[in-house]
Design a protein around this motif. Structure first.
Motif, PDB file in Angstrom:
ATOM      1  N   ARG A   6       0.978  -1.497   0.020  1.00 27.87           N
ATOM      2  CA  ARG A   6       0.022  -0.047   0.048  1.00 27.87           C
ATOM      3  C   ARG A   6       0.932   1.044   0.018  1.00 27.87           C
ATOM      4  NH1 ARG A   6      -3.352  -0.800   5.367  1.00 27.87           N
ATOM      5  NH2 ARG A   6      -1.408  -1.317   5.736  1.00 27.87           N
ATOM      6  N   TYR A   7       2.036   1.160   0.363  1.00 26.13           N
ATOM      7  CA  TYR A   7       2.916   2.273   0.724  1.00 26.13           C
ATOM      8  C   TYR A   7       4.200   2.056  -0.307  1.00 26.13           C
ATOM      9  CZ  TYR A   7      -0.134   3.022   4.626  1.00 26.13           C
ATOM     10  OH  TYR A   7      -1.094   3.121   5.345  1.00 26.13           O
ATOM     11  N   ARG A   8       4.188   1.201  -1.104  1.00 25.45           N
ATOM     12  CA  ARG A   8       5.210   0.978  -2.417  1.00 25.45           C
ATOM     13  C   ARG A   8       4.737   1.494  -3.540  1.00 25.45           C
ATOM     14  NH1 ARG A   8       7.888  -4.435  -4.800  1.00 25.45           N
ATOM     15  NH2 ARG A   8       9.806  -3.137  -5.386  1.00 25.45           N
ATOM     16  N   PRO A   9       5.364   2.575  -4.104  1.00 26.73           N
ATOM     17  CA  PRO A   9       4.686   3.014  -5.435  1.00 26.73           C
ATOM     18  C   PRO A   9       5.245   2.179  -6.453  1.00 26.73           C
ATOM     19  CG  PRO A   9       5.611   4.779  -4.343  1.00 26.73           C
ATOM     20  CD  PRO A   9       6.156   3.510  -3.455  1.00 26.73           C
ATOM     21  N   VAL A  10       4.212   2.038  -7.628  1.00 27.61           N
ATOM     22  CA  VAL A  10       4.538   1.460  -8.750  1.00 27.61           C
ATOM     23  C   VAL A  10       4.843   2.777  -9.674  1.00 27.61           C
ATOM     24  CG1 VAL A  10       3.713   0.146 -10.574  1.00 27.61           C
ATOM     25  CG2 VAL A  10       3.023  -0.395  -8.711  1.00 27.61           C
ATOM     26  N   VAL A  11       6.061   2.658 -10.228  1.00 23.87           N
ATOM     27  CA  VAL A  11       6.566   3.737 -11.211  1.00 23.87           C
ATOM     28  C   VAL A  11       6.570   2.875 -12.538  1.00 23.87           C
ATOM     29  CG1 VAL A  11       8.447   5.107 -11.960  1.00 23.87           C
ATOM     30  CG2 VAL A  11       8.116   4.731  -9.516  1.00 23.87           C
ATOM     31  N   PRO A 139      -0.169   3.067  -5.048  1.00 25.14           N
ATOM     32  CA  PRO A 139       0.180   4.120  -5.463  1.00 25.14           C
ATOM     33  C   PRO A 139       0.913   3.871  -6.917  1.00 25.14           C
ATOM     34  CG  PRO A 139       1.071   4.234  -3.203  1.00 25.14           C
ATOM     35  CD  PRO A 139       0.711   2.785  -3.792  1.00 25.14           C
ATOM     36  N   ILE A 140       0.467   4.466  -8.151  1.00 27.51           N
ATOM     37  CA  ILE A 140       0.958   4.406  -9.216  1.00 27.51           C
ATOM     38  C   ILE A 140       1.347   5.956  -9.927  1.00 27.51           C
ATOM     39  CG2 ILE A 140       0.312   3.748 -11.468  1.00 27.51           C
ATOM     40  CD1 ILE A 140      -1.364   1.854 -10.568  1.00 27.51           C
ATOM     41  N   LEU A 141       2.454   6.028 -10.354  1.00 25.03           N
ATOM     42  CA  LEU A 141       2.965   6.927 -11.394  1.00 25.03           C
ATOM     43  C   LEU A 141       3.176   6.412 -12.764  1.00 25.03           C
ATOM     44  CD1 LEU A 141       4.134   9.877 -11.766  1.00 25.03           C
ATOM     45  CD2 LEU A 141       6.447   8.845 -11.093  1.00 25.03           C
TER      46      LEU A 141
END
Length: 316
Positions: A6-11, A139-141
């Protein structure tokens, strides 16, 4: 390293705009500062079906000069070092690591782009749909090489409402590749997504901007359609067709400013080949390339007509 998903973003990254930019032809000079210009040799046997084929030589090879963007490359390496999940979302499919990743010294990333969806939609929408389905609650960027149809909110609209505030689309088109200041902003946003407090703040900010956007839109429509002064234009000037198009298109004040800036930059580069209808066309279609082409075509048609008129006058 961030462990909780939940707190590890996907880039999710595309090559163009972030890692590469155009080179001027025929001399190969970069359009923008701080790149490394190098040639990439492609093979006909290893060419993605998602892209138009170049001209091949007798050995099935094609060579093209690319400008590799140092800030973008170093930024990706930093994202990996932070423990974020970096993946390709690239139309280059399985060839992206071979042609670009390895050359730039990047680790081998999975490419999550689904080419089967691109047959019925745009490349941007194909990336958006795949990521929204694949990473719920994360999280997604997403970086794109062209603005998405709905801009920065595009990916968020495809996700559950609770995930929209931890979603960002960063577009780096040919006329604005990734620069350090752009990457600093997205890095700060990514850092906020790695904590509960940061995600709560992003949710609060999103609600604030939505409320401000609705207020701006109501004020803009009221002033435009009731003949009052336009809130973001010179005081005392009557609304124009361009203003009414902007209001009826539902554009925010920030979007209007962005289109005006794009129009001015292109006008400085193309001069009188951009006519008075260009900005209206751009606001109506939100298609930069198409608006430029239509404007240039109109300029050429006008030049031909003037030439014919001059010839007719001389004949008389």
């Amino acid at each position: 390293m961030v462990s909780d998903p939940r707190y590890r973003p996907v880039v999710a990254i595309e090559v163009s705009g972030l890692l590469t930019s155009h080179a001027n032809d025929p001399d190969g000079n970069p359009l923008f500062p701080n790149p490394v210009v190098a040639e990439v040799e492609f093979s006909k046997q290893r060419w993605p079906q998602t892209l138009d084929e170049p001209e091949w030589d007798e050995h099935g090879r094609s060579v093209k000069a690319y400008c590799f963007n140092r800030p973008g490359v170093e930024w990706v390496k930093v994202m990996v070092a932070r423990g974020y999940e970096v993946v390709w979302s690239s139309v280059w499919l399985e060839h992206v690591n071979t042609y670009f990743g390895e050359r730039l010294g990047l680790p081998r990333f999975e490419n999550v782009y689904d080419p089967s969806m691109a047959a019925t939609t745009s490349a941007a929408d194909a990336s958006i749909a795949t990521l929204a389905r694949r990473y719920p609650g994360r999280p997604i960027l997403l970086t794109l090489d062209d603005p998405a149809p709905e801009g920065g909110d595009a990916l968020g609209m495809a996700r559950h409402p609770r995930d929209r505030s931890i979603t960002m689309v960063a577009a780096f088109p040919w006329y604005a590749p990734a620069m350090p200041e752009d990457l600093a902003e997205v890095t700060e946003w990514l850092q906020m997504t790695t904590t509960l407090e940061g995600q709560k703040e992003l949710a609060r900010l999103r609600q604030h901007h939505k409320r401000r956007g609705r207020e701006h839109l109501r004020a803009m429509r009221a002033r435009t359609f009731h003949g009052e002064e336009h809130p973001w234009l010179d005081a005392g000037r009557r609304p124009t067709e361009e203003d009414r198009l902007a209001a009826s298109s539902g554009l925010s004040a920030d979007q209007i400013v962005t289109y005006n800036v794009i129009a001015e930059v292109l006008r400085q580069g193309l001069g009188d080949r951009l006519d008075a209808w260009f900005k209206i066309d751009l606001l109506r279609t939100r298609d930069i390339t198409g608006a430029v082409q239509r404007s240039v075509d109109r300029a050429k048609k006008g030049a031909v007509q003037r030439s014919d008129d001059d010839q007719q006058s001389s004949d008389d």
